[in-house]
Design an enzyme around this catalytic site. Sequence first.
Site, PDB file in Angstrom:
ATOM      1  N   GLN A  78     -68.371  48.440 -67.888  1.00 20.04           N
ATOM      2  CA  GLN A  78     -69.762  48.869 -68.010  1.00 20.04           C
ATOM      3  C   GLN A  78     -69.914  50.296 -67.507  1.00 20.04           C
ATOM      4  O   GLN A  78     -70.266  50.536 -66.352  1.00 20.04           O
ATOM      5  CB  GLN A  78     -70.695  47.923 -67.248  1.00 20.04           C
ATOM      6  CG  GLN A  78     -72.135  48.238 -67.547  1.00 20.04           C
ATOM      7  CD  GLN A  78     -73.057  47.068 -67.300  1.00 20.04           C
ATOM      8  OE1 GLN A  78     -72.657  46.003 -66.904  1.00 20.04           O
ATOM      9  NE2 GLN A  78     -74.324  47.300 -67.557  1.00 20.04           N
ATOM     10  N   PHE A  79     -69.677  51.249 -68.413  1.00 19.46           N
ATOM     11  CA  PHE A  79     -69.772  52.658 -68.037  1.00 19.46           C
ATOM     12  C   PHE A  79     -71.193  53.034 -67.637  1.00 19.46           C
ATOM     13  O   PHE A  79     -71.404  54.014 -66.922  1.00 19.46           O
ATOM     14  CB  PHE A  79     -69.275  53.564 -69.172  1.00 19.46           C
ATOM     15  CG  PHE A  79     -70.252  53.756 -70.295  1.00 19.46           C
ATOM     16  CD1 PHE A  79     -71.075  54.874 -70.320  1.00 19.46           C
ATOM     17  CD2 PHE A  79     -70.355  52.819 -71.316  1.00 19.46           C
ATOM     18  CE1 PHE A  79     -71.982  55.057 -71.358  1.00 19.46           C
ATOM     19  CE2 PHE A  79     -71.241  52.996 -72.352  1.00 19.46           C
ATOM     20  CZ  PHE A  79     -72.068  54.113 -72.380  1.00 19.46           C
ATOM     21  N   THR A  80     -72.177  52.247 -68.037  1.00 19.86           N
ATOM     22  CA  THR A  80     -73.568  52.584 -67.720  1.00 19.86           C
ATOM     23  C   THR A  80     -73.865  52.503 -66.227  1.00 19.86           C
ATOM     24  O   THR A  80     -74.915  52.976 -65.788  1.00 19.86           O
ATOM     25  CB  THR A  80     -74.558  51.693 -68.503  1.00 19.86           C
ATOM     26  OG1 THR A  80     -74.326  50.327 -68.165  1.00 19.86           O
ATOM     27  CG2 THR A  80     -74.403  51.903 -70.004  1.00 19.86           C
TER      28      THR A  80
END
Length: 154
Positions: A78-80
Amino acid sequence: MRAVVQRVSQASVEVDGQTVGQIGRGLLVLLGVGQGDTQEDALYLARKIAGLRIFADAEGKMNLALADVGGEVLVVSQFTLYGDTRKGNRPSFVEAAPPNQGKQLYERFCDLLAQQGVHVETGVFQAHMQVHLINDGPVTLWLDTAERLRPRRA
């Protein structure tokens, strides 16, 4: 590296309507890799998560780790988690690692976690995923490897 860790009674992840990873009792780990993160960060985080004592003992106190309860881990990239919303309304992701570096450290983290004796399931890196979970407690923790370098407040 940043991780949101949720204690779950079950969790699964789907890609294109197909379940690609699922666990029973254990931890759902949403994992973000940032610019400058290293293998050392991955090792630190894998050891920390494997050793977290956030499962209830016979007295109902959080004293048990994954190994003590036979727990599993579902790791979802989850790069967010590196989204910066301080300026404007659209998040900036410039602090997230580039995809090649992110994938390498995500996979390394999963391998290191498995080396801790934990059964690891995963999502698909860079895929659009549907994550299903039953948060147990709820218990949710935020871990950031950059925080380990800061002195604790008294």
